[in-house]
Design a protein around this motif. Structure first.
Motif, PDB file in Angstrom:
ATOM      1  N   SER A   1       0.821  -1.217   0.000  1.00  0.00           N
ATOM      2  CA  SER A   1       0.000   0.000   0.000  1.00  0.00           C
ATOM      3  C   SER A   1       0.851   1.261   0.000  1.00  0.00           C
ATOM      4  CB  SER A   1      -0.922   0.014   1.226  1.00  0.00           C
ATOM      5  OG  SER A   1      -1.788  -1.097   1.218  1.00  0.00           O
ATOM      6  N   VAL A   2       2.142   1.128   0.291  1.00  0.00           N
ATOM      7  CA  VAL A   2       3.074   2.248   0.230  1.00  0.00           C
ATOM      8  C   VAL A   2       3.998   2.110  -0.975  1.00  0.00           C
ATOM      9  CG1 VAL A   2       4.953   3.454   1.424  1.00  0.00           C
ATOM     10  CG2 VAL A   2       3.017   2.563   2.722  1.00  0.00           C
ATOM     11  N   ALA A   3       4.571   0.929  -1.142  1.00  0.00           N
ATOM     12  CA  ALA A   3       5.573   0.723  -2.192  1.00  0.00           C
ATOM     13  C   ALA A   3       5.005   0.900  -3.592  1.00  0.00           C
ATOM     14  CB  ALA A   3       6.197  -0.667  -2.048  1.00  0.00           C
ATOM     15  N   VAL A   4       3.849   0.328  -3.873  1.00  0.00           N
ATOM     16  CA  VAL A   4       3.282   0.377  -5.224  1.00  0.00           C
ATOM     17  C   VAL A   4       2.846   1.790  -5.607  1.00  0.00           C
ATOM     18  CG1 VAL A   4       1.442  -0.474  -6.722  1.00  0.00           C
ATOM     19  CG2 VAL A   4       2.653  -2.059  -5.211  1.00  0.00           C
ATOM     20  N   PRO A   5       2.048   2.500  -4.781  1.00  0.00           N
ATOM     21  CA  PRO A   5       1.693   3.870  -5.153  1.00  0.00           C
ATOM     22  C   PRO A   5       2.907   4.781  -5.316  1.00  0.00           C
ATOM     23  CG  PRO A   5       0.245   3.093  -3.412  1.00  0.00           C
ATOM     24  CD  PRO A   5       1.330   2.065  -3.555  1.00  0.00           C
ATOM     25  N   GLY A   6       3.910   4.608  -4.451  1.00  0.00           N
ATOM     26  CA  GLY A   6       5.118   5.418  -4.576  1.00  0.00           C
ATOM     27  C   GLY A   6       5.799   5.202  -5.911  1.00  0.00           C
ATOM     28  N   LYS A   7       5.899   3.944  -6.322  1.00  0.00           N
ATOM     29  CA  LYS A   7       6.524   3.637  -7.613  1.00  0.00           C
ATOM     30  C   LYS A   7       5.703   4.188  -8.772  1.00  0.00           C
ATOM     31  CE  LYS A   7       9.087  -0.521  -6.237  1.00  0.00           C
ATOM     32  NZ  LYS A   7       9.268  -1.975  -6.424  1.00  0.00           N
ATOM     33  N   ILE A   8       4.387   4.105  -8.669  1.00  0.00           N
ATOM     34  CA  ILE A   8       3.522   4.599  -9.747  1.00  0.00           C
ATOM     35  C   ILE A   8       3.664   6.120  -9.894  1.00  0.00           C
ATOM     36  CG2 ILE A   8       1.114   4.987 -10.418  1.00  0.00           C
ATOM     37  CD1 ILE A   8       0.479   2.229  -9.200  1.00  0.00           C
ATOM     38  N   ILE A   9       3.684   6.845  -8.787  1.00  0.00           N
ATOM     39  CA  ILE A   9       3.788   8.306  -8.840  1.00  0.00           C
ATOM     40  C   ILE A   9       5.132   8.733  -9.422  1.00  0.00           C
ATOM     41  CG2 ILE A   9       3.910  10.390  -7.434  1.00  0.00           C
ATOM     42  CD1 ILE A   9       1.886   9.025  -5.526  1.00  0.00           C
ATOM     43  N   ILE A  10       6.218   8.137  -8.954  1.00  0.00           N
ATOM     44  CA  ILE A  10       7.541   8.501  -9.453  1.00  0.00           C
ATOM     45  C   ILE A  10       7.696   8.106 -10.921  1.00  0.00           C
ATOM     46  CG2 ILE A  10      10.011   7.993  -9.255  1.00  0.00           C
ATOM     47  CD1 ILE A  10       9.000   9.965  -7.184  1.00  0.00           C
ATOM     48  N   SER A  11       7.203   6.924 -11.289  1.00  0.00           N
ATOM     49  CA  SER A  11       7.280   6.496 -12.687  1.00  0.00           C
ATOM     50  C   SER A  11       6.485   7.429 -13.592  1.00  0.00           C
ATOM     51  CB  SER A  11       6.748   5.060 -12.835  1.00  0.00           C
ATOM     52  OG  SER A  11       7.510   4.154 -12.077  1.00  0.00           O
TER      53      SER A  11
ATOM     54  N   ILE B   1       3.797   7.480   1.928  1.00  0.00           N
ATOM     55  CA  ILE B   1       3.945   7.754   0.496  1.00  0.00           C
ATOM     56  C   ILE B   1       4.439   9.182   0.288  1.00  0.00           C
ATOM     57  CG2 ILE B   1       2.674   8.072  -1.677  1.00  0.00           C
ATOM     58  CD1 ILE B   1       0.813   5.776  -0.706  1.00  0.00           C
ATOM     59  N   VAL B   2       3.871  10.125   1.029  1.00  0.00           N
ATOM     60  CA  VAL B   2       4.315  11.524   0.950  1.00  0.00           C
ATOM     61  C   VAL B   2       5.798  11.627   1.309  1.00  0.00           C
ATOM     62  CG1 VAL B   2       4.097  13.784   2.065  1.00  0.00           C
ATOM     63  CG2 VAL B   2       2.052  12.564   1.311  1.00  0.00           C
ATOM     64  N   ALA B   3       6.222  10.877   2.334  1.00  0.00           N
ATOM     65  CA  ALA B   3       7.629  10.891   2.744  1.00  0.00           C
ATOM     66  C   ALA B   3       8.527  10.318   1.657  1.00  0.00           C
ATOM     67  CB  ALA B   3       7.806  10.105   4.039  1.00  0.00           C
ATOM     68  N   VAL B   4       8.089   9.238   0.996  1.00  0.00           N
ATOM     69  CA  VAL B   4       8.876   8.634  -0.087  1.00  0.00           C
ATOM     70  C   VAL B   4       9.032   9.619  -1.242  1.00  0.00           C
ATOM     71  CG1 VAL B   4       8.825   6.870  -1.901  1.00  0.00           C
ATOM     72  CG2 VAL B   4       8.360   6.238   0.470  1.00  0.00           C
ATOM     73  N   ILE B   5       7.946  10.268  -1.650  1.00  0.00           N
ATOM     74  CA  ILE B   5       7.995  11.222  -2.762  1.00  0.00           C
ATOM     75  C   ILE B   5       8.901  12.396  -2.415  1.00  0.00           C
ATOM     76  CG2 ILE B   5       6.650  12.731  -4.266  1.00  0.00           C
ATOM     77  CD1 ILE B   5       6.152   9.672  -4.565  1.00  0.00           C
ATOM     78  N   ALA B   6       8.754  12.933  -1.197  1.00  0.00           N
ATOM     79  CA  ALA B   6       9.594  14.052  -0.771  1.00  0.00           C
ATOM     80  C   ALA B   6      11.064  13.661  -0.781  1.00  0.00           C
ATOM     81  CB  ALA B   6       9.178  14.523   0.628  1.00  0.00           C
ATOM     82  N   THR B   7      11.366  12.451  -0.303  1.00  0.00           N
ATOM     83  CA  THR B   7      12.761  11.988  -0.267  1.00  0.00           C
ATOM     84  C   THR B   7      13.352  11.896  -1.666  1.00  0.00           C
ATOM     85  OG1 THR B   7      12.369  10.742   1.767  1.00  0.00           O
ATOM     86  CG2 THR B   7      14.278  10.116   0.447  1.00  0.00           C
ATOM     87  N   ILE B   8      12.621  11.288  -2.591  1.00  0.00           N
ATOM     88  CA  ILE B   8      13.125  11.137  -3.953  1.00  0.00           C
ATOM     89  C   ILE B   8      13.368  12.504  -4.588  1.00  0.00           C
ATOM     90  CG2 ILE B   8      12.521  10.374  -6.292  1.00  0.00           C
ATOM     91  CD1 ILE B   8      13.435   8.115  -4.498  1.00  0.00           C
ATOM     92  N   LEU B   9      12.425  13.444  -4.425  1.00  0.00           N
ATOM     93  CA  LEU B   9      12.582  14.769  -5.031  1.00  0.00           C
ATOM     94  C   LEU B   9      13.676  15.576  -4.338  1.00  0.00           C
ATOM     95  CD1 LEU B   9       8.852  15.702  -5.733  1.00  0.00           C
ATOM     96  CD2 LEU B   9      10.576  14.903  -7.348  1.00  0.00           C
ATOM     97  N   GLY B  10      13.809  15.426  -3.016  1.00  0.00           N
ATOM     98  CA  GLY B  10      14.875  16.130  -2.311  1.00  0.00           C
ATOM     99  C   GLY B  10      16.251  15.651  -2.727  1.00  0.00           C
ATOM    100  N   VAL B  11      16.417  14.339  -2.830  1.00  0.00           N
ATOM    101  CA  VAL B  11      17.704  13.794  -3.269  1.00  0.00           C
ATOM    102  C   VAL B  11      17.930  14.091  -4.749  1.00  0.00           C
ATOM    103  CG1 VAL B  11      19.053  11.675  -3.525  1.00  0.00           C
ATOM    104  CG2 VAL B  11      17.658  12.005  -1.493  1.00  0.00           C
ATOM    105  N   ALA B  12      16.855  14.104  -5.548  1.00  0.00           N
ATOM    106  CA  ALA B  12      16.986  14.469  -6.964  1.00  0.00           C
ATOM    107  C   ALA B  12      17.534  15.884  -7.107  1.00  0.00           C
ATOM    108  CB  ALA B  12      15.635  14.352  -7.668  1.00  0.00           C
ATOM    109  N   GLN B  13      17.095  16.790  -6.220  1.00  0.00           N
ATOM    110  CA  GLN B  13      17.622  18.157  -6.231  1.00  0.00           C
ATOM    111  C   GLN B  13      19.128  18.151  -5.990  1.00  0.00           C
ATOM    112  OE1 GLN B  13      15.914  21.439  -6.551  1.00  0.00           O
ATOM    113  NE2 GLN B  13      18.074  21.716  -6.936  1.00  0.00           N
ATOM    114  N   THR B  14      19.557  17.409  -4.993  1.00  0.00           N
ATOM    115  CA  THR B  14      20.987  17.313  -4.687  1.00  0.00           C
ATOM    116  C   THR B  14      21.759  16.727  -5.865  1.00  0.00           C
ATOM    117  OG1 THR B  14      20.517  17.033  -2.333  1.00  0.00           O
ATOM    118  CG2 THR B  14      22.663  16.276  -3.105  1.00  0.00           C
ATOM    119  N   LEU B  15      21.234  15.649  -6.438  1.00  0.00           N
ATOM    120  CA  LEU B  15      21.903  15.014  -7.574  1.00  0.00           C
ATOM    121  C   LEU B  15      21.906  15.923  -8.797  1.00  0.00           C
ATOM    122  CD1 LEU B  15      20.577  11.341  -7.329  1.00  0.00           C
ATOM    123  CD2 LEU B  15      22.807  12.217  -6.630  1.00  0.00           C
ATOM    124  N   GLY B  16      20.832  16.705  -8.972  1.00  0.00           N
ATOM    125  CA  GLY B  16      20.781  17.606 -10.120  1.00  0.00           C
ATOM    126  C   GLY B  16      21.910  18.610 -10.102  1.00  0.00           C
TER     127      GLY B  16
END
Length: 569
Positions: free
Chosen positions: A28-38, A214-229
């Motif tokens: 219920s967390v892993a699948v929606p997180g993957k769908i949103i990021i994908s 899910i909100v925490a997963v999305i925030a983490t990916i976008l926050g780290v994406a900023q650093t990597l960018g």
């Protein structure tokens, strides 16, 4: 036992799969997180113009309507942290079982905190930000200082220290403190939802808890994406400096080929490191980047603008501390008149302060979870003061001597605008080349190589740690080994998010996506603060009434049962 002093909640069941591809994961967390990021990846890559326009529109809306929210919410985090440090009841509570001692000594603890929170950023912004604020900042806009003048040096540091000082680390401390308190003191899962149990109790086992994670997963990916960018652009600039062509254009901007090349190297190495686990790859890389960081910082202190940096460190720090209360709560409104002082101030605040506050908030689940893991057994007072003050001082040292050397070279005419004119990611390379090339081409090349290696190790450790932490949240707080396909997915997804947003709109597109993604998590963090304050207050009452406050003292706490009744907080 009276109802108002019932034991705290020490059981929070999160349903996970018991077999198949998602064995051990909360689907219920892993699948929606993957769908949103994908979906974000596909949208940014295949519809770059549309995605860029929509993201910019959302960003403009947020800056117009939520800039004040970001400013005040971070000021609230600072107040909460300082209040907890001086609150007798809260300050002395252990982030673990009563009498438990810290796993790591102070030096190791401080070193790991510094590396987790700001390693990559130091290599870009310790030079680029003071240089930028030396040219323009609110004091210049209001006519109180001269752009690029000697009277503006300390202003440049005042604003740089604002963004990398107590406020930044308060965001991390709030997240880390809540996770450590509810995981190691209460025995709850190491995941974001656990920090809200005093407010929502058993409801967090269901849809509400899934949404929070899910909100925490999305925030983490976008926050780290900023650093990597930012890191990808700087990494490509560094590779160009050591002789690898085709990665940047004539103006120094990274090309699409450079983006892809840099990401393949960084994400390939980070995925391999994540597959090897914390005890091998991440630990090995962390030791390397700490050693190289010390070498580089020592070089700036000894051979850069030594006295200038000392002034920036001492006088700049004093000016920052005096101005901090006002800087933390001031919100500049846009009067709608293009070019007016009000419009310039609002634009500056949106581009710098609001952006940074969103970045730190988006990064907070990642850094907070890491801080929680290394801080078990410390008191709340130790945690708050250690997590806010020591890493902030290390940031100030980097900014003072690395950025101070760049400003001094421009002030005395040696640089002749070459540092000002370099792209942000290339400024540190331009400065070291200017310092060493007249002495030896080989020394100049060697220093560029050292920075490239250091940058890569920081980027790799940030990316692989983020992948492991996202999987920990997806696995209902389980810190154990994760299935390789899930590590590979998030490694690839993180790289594609960065590539897609960079290609569609450059680093500004990543910045925009991150500011948007951080907004809902900022609300979660406010609730985390309220939840923690409520829990500490109630624990103080429990202690006075002789009621247990840690999971080892509460009967049945070590054996949670799905669907079992849970006592109210």
């Amino acid at each position: 036992m009276s109802k108002d002093i019932d034991p705290p909640l020490t059981q929070l069941s999160i349903k996970t799969s018991e077999g198949g591809f998602y064995n051990g994961f909360a689907t219920s967390v892993a699948v929606p997180g993957k769908i949103i990021i994908s979906s974000l990846c596909v949208w940014a890559i295949f519809w770059p113009i549309q995605s860029g326009a929509v993201l910019n529109g959302m960003n403009s809306f947020i800056l117009q309507n939520f800039a004040a929210w970001y400013v005040w919410v971070v000021a609230f985090f600072v107040a909460v942290c300082l209040g907890l440090a001086i609150w007798p009841t809260g300050g002395r509570m252990n982030l673990g079982l009563e009498g438990e001692k810290p796993e790591f000594g102070n030096f190791s603890w401080f070193s790991m905190m510094f590396g987790a929170g700001i390693g990559v950023g130091m290599l870009t912004w310790s030079v680029a930000e003071p240089v930028y604020h030396f040219q323009n900042n609110p004091d210049v806009i209001k006519g109180l200082a001269t752009a690029s003048g000697a009277d503006n040096v300390m202003n440049a540091y005042k604003w740089s220290y604002l963004h990398w000082g107590l406020a930044a680390w308060a965001c991390y401390a709030v997240a880390g403190l809540c996770l450590a308190f509810f995981t190691y003191r209460r025995g709850l899962p190491l995941t974001i939802r656990s920090a809200l149990t005093p407010l929502f109790g058993r409801h967090l086992s269901g849809v509400l808890g899934h949404i929070i994670d899910i909100v925490a997963v999305i925030a983490t990916i976008l926050g780290v994406a900023q650093t990597l960018g930012f890191g990808v652009a700087q990494f490509a600039a560094g590779l160009t400096r050591i002789g690898i062509g085709g990665l940047t254009d004539a103006e120094g901007a990274v090309t699409t080929f450079g983006i892809i090349t840099a990401l393949l190297v960084i994400m390939g190495a980070s995925t391999l490191s994540a597959l090897s686990g914390v005890g091998k790859g991440i630990k090995w890389l962390s030791n390397i980047n700490m050693g190289l960081s010390i070498i580089l910082l020592t070089f700036f202190i000894l051979f850069g603008a030594t006295f200038f940096g000392f002034q920036a460190m001492t006088v700049g720090l004093f000016d920052y501390l005096v101005a901090t209360p006002a800087m933390l709560v001031t919100v500049w409104g846009n009067d709608g008149v293009e070019g007016s002082v009000a419009a310039q101030l609002a634009g500056w605040q949106g581009s710098w302060t609001v952006f940074y506050w969103a970045w730190w908030i988006a990064f907070a689940p990642f850094v907070g979870l890491f801080l929680a893991r290394i801080s078990r057994g410390r008191t709340i007072r130790e945690f708050v003061l250690g997590a806010m003050i020591v890493p902030a001082l290390m940031c100030f040292v980097w900014f003072a001597w690395a950025g101070g050397t760049a400003i001094d070279l421009e002030l005395n005419g040696t640089a002749n605008g070459s540092i000002f004119g370099a792209p942000d990611g290339d400024k540190i390379f331009a400065m070291t080349t200017l310092m060493l090339q007249p002495i030896s081409e080989i020394l100049s090349w060697g220093m560029s190589l050292l920075i490239v290696v250091l940058l890569m190790t920081f980027l790799v450790t940030s990316a692989d740690s983020a992948v492991l932490i996202v999987n920990t949240i997806n696995a209902a707080g389980d810190e154990g080994p994760k299935a390789r396909p899930h590590i590979l997915f998030w490694g690839v997804a993180l790289g594609v998010v960065v590539a897609g947003l960079l290609v569609s709109g450059g680093t500004s597109a990543i910045q925009t996506a991150m500011v948007i993604g951080a907004l809902p998590f900022s609300a979660v963090m406010v609730l985390m603060c309220i939840s923690l304050l409520k829990a500490i207050w109630n624990d103080g009452r429990r202690q006075r009434a002789g009621v247990a406050t840690t999971h080892d003292k509460i009967e049945g706490a070590s054996a949670p049962v799905l669907g079992a009744g849970i006592p109210a907080e």
